[in-house]
Design a protein around this motif. Structure first.
Motif, mmCIF file in Angstrom:
data_model
loop_
_atom_site.group_PDB
_atom_site.id
_atom_site.type_symbol
_atom_site.label_atom_id
_atom_site.label_comp_id
_atom_site.label_asym_id
_atom_site.label_seq_id
_atom_site.Cartn_x
_atom_site.Cartn_y
_atom_site.Cartn_z
ATOM 1 N N GLY A 126 0.896 -1.260 0.035
ATOM 2 C CA GLY A 126 -0.030 0.038 0.095
ATOM 3 C C GLY A 126 0.747 1.216 0.069
ATOM 4 N N ASP A 127 0.339 2.465 0.434
ATOM 5 C CA ASP A 127 1.160 3.550 0.586
ATOM 6 C C ASP A 127 1.870 3.499 1.890
ATOM 7 N N ASN B 82 -5.502 -0.846 0.325
ATOM 8 C CA ASN B 82 -6.166 -0.619 -0.896
ATOM 9 C C ASN B 82 -6.574 -1.795 -1.883
ATOM 10 N N GLU C 296 -9.791 5.405 -10.728
ATOM 11 C CA GLU C 296 -9.342 4.938 -9.534
ATOM 12 C C GLU C 296 -7.739 4.682 -9.397
ATOM 13 N N GLN D 134 -5.029 6.715 -7.971
ATOM 14 C CA GLN D 134 -4.585 6.743 -6.700
ATOM 15 C C GLN D 134 -3.429 5.933 -6.444
ATOM 16 N N ASP D 135 -3.069 4.843 -7.349
ATOM 17 C CA ASP D 135 -1.864 4.002 -7.052
ATOM 18 C C ASP D 135 -0.698 4.644 -7.908
ATOM 19 N N MET E 44 0.393 7.028 -5.458
ATOM 20 C CA MET E 44 0.983 6.420 -4.217
ATOM 21 C C MET E 44 2.366 6.337 -3.837
#
Length: 300
Positions: A120-121, A136, A262, A265-266, A269
């Motif tokens: 994830g982040d 996520n 969406e 977001q990645d 990140m």
């Protein structure tokens, strides 16, 4: 390593094709798993949605490398495509794990290519293989993806998960889309550019897979990233220096969200992932830095 027989799924992809070429150059026998009728003795039929693998084609394999899966950034993330991303990995891994576990003489090792998306982040916090997973979508995919290999591990097969970062290559993948932009003078940071990118050269990616195959003590998660992740801002500056192009363009976060949905977001990140297990096992990077990785990708 001595001469081996190795089966590879996803053999036509960026990493798979480079790995197959490297193995064959060194005299290893490689069988490629294909979803159509085989056209040669080096091809083995499989059908992940139907959970079918022609196990006769895996007989005598010393290792199996599983790389197949739908591209994360190939399409906008609709509900249907997110399901395809998830199912292509989980169903494929389940089929391969069950197939190798069923063999009278199974391979010594199964290496599944997964992703640093598991974490994830992480912000500016460096993480290694002991870090917990994120919350996520991609982190959940990787958790299910790796869990699907349990039949192989339960059968006593050494099972490793090569959690790969961003592969620096001009031939494909996410980085392959950056080179034309920078060549045209349109390269620039994404968002505020502070997010960390965990990268690895294609050469080192292939070498790391081969290292995992050949290193009996490596199992479970193994991060395939260069030793020093950099921010997107730093990577952008390095691309500009190596390619001698301006890097004045900036893609603001809101524009990425409009364009990518969406998935933005990645893209934005931050993942500062370190290859602790790879380094501890004696692996040496040929291109540890970003500039040398970019030059290697350009063939210079």
């Amino acid at each position: 390593m001595g001469r081996m027989r190795i089966a590879v799924t996803g053999a036509s992809g960026l990493i798979g094709s480079a790995l197959v070429r490297s193995l064959r150059t060194d005299g290893h026998e490689v069988s490629r798993l294909v979803r159509r009728e085989p056209t040669g003795p080096d091809e083995v039929r499989w059908d992940p949605p139907r959970q079918y693998v022609d196990t006769k084609g895996l007989t005598g394999c010393d290792a199996v490398v599983h790389l197949a899966g739908a591209g994360v950034g190939d399409h906008r993330w609709t509900a249907a495509y997110k399901k395809e991303i998830h199912d292509s990995r989980v169903l494929g891994t389940t089929a391969i794990a069950r197939a190798v576990a069923s063999l009278d003489t199974p391979p010594k090792v199964l290496v599944c290519g997964t992703a640093v998306g598991y974490y994830g982040d992480t912000g500016d916090r460096p993480v290694d293989e002991d870090a917990p997973g994120g919350d996520n979508f991609l982190a959940g995919v990787v958790r299910d993806w790796e869990a699907a290999a349990e039949p192989a591990a339960a059968a006593g097969i050494r099972t490793a998960f090569a959690r790969t970062g961003l592969v620096v290559s001009s031939k494909g993948g996410a980085w392959g889309r950056l080179f034309p932009l920078f060549n045209a003078g349109l390269g620039g940071r994404l968002g505020d550019g502070r997010q960390y990118w965990s990268f690895i050269s294609l050469h080192d990616e292939v070498a790391a897979f081969r290292h995992i195959i050949d290193t009996a003590g490596l199992f479970g998660p193994v991060n395939l990233t260069a030793p020093e992740p950099l921010t997107n801002r730093e990577v952008t500056a390095a691309m500009g220096r190596v390619m001698r192009r301006p890097t004045l363009a900036t893609v603001p976060a809101f524009a990425l969200r409009i364009a990518l949905g969406e998935f933005a977001q990645d893209v934005l990140m931050s993942q500062r992932v370190l290859p602790r297990r790879l380094l501890d096992s004696g692996f040496t990077f040929a291109f540890p830095g970003i500039e040398e990785s970019i030059r290697a990708a350009r063939g210079r």
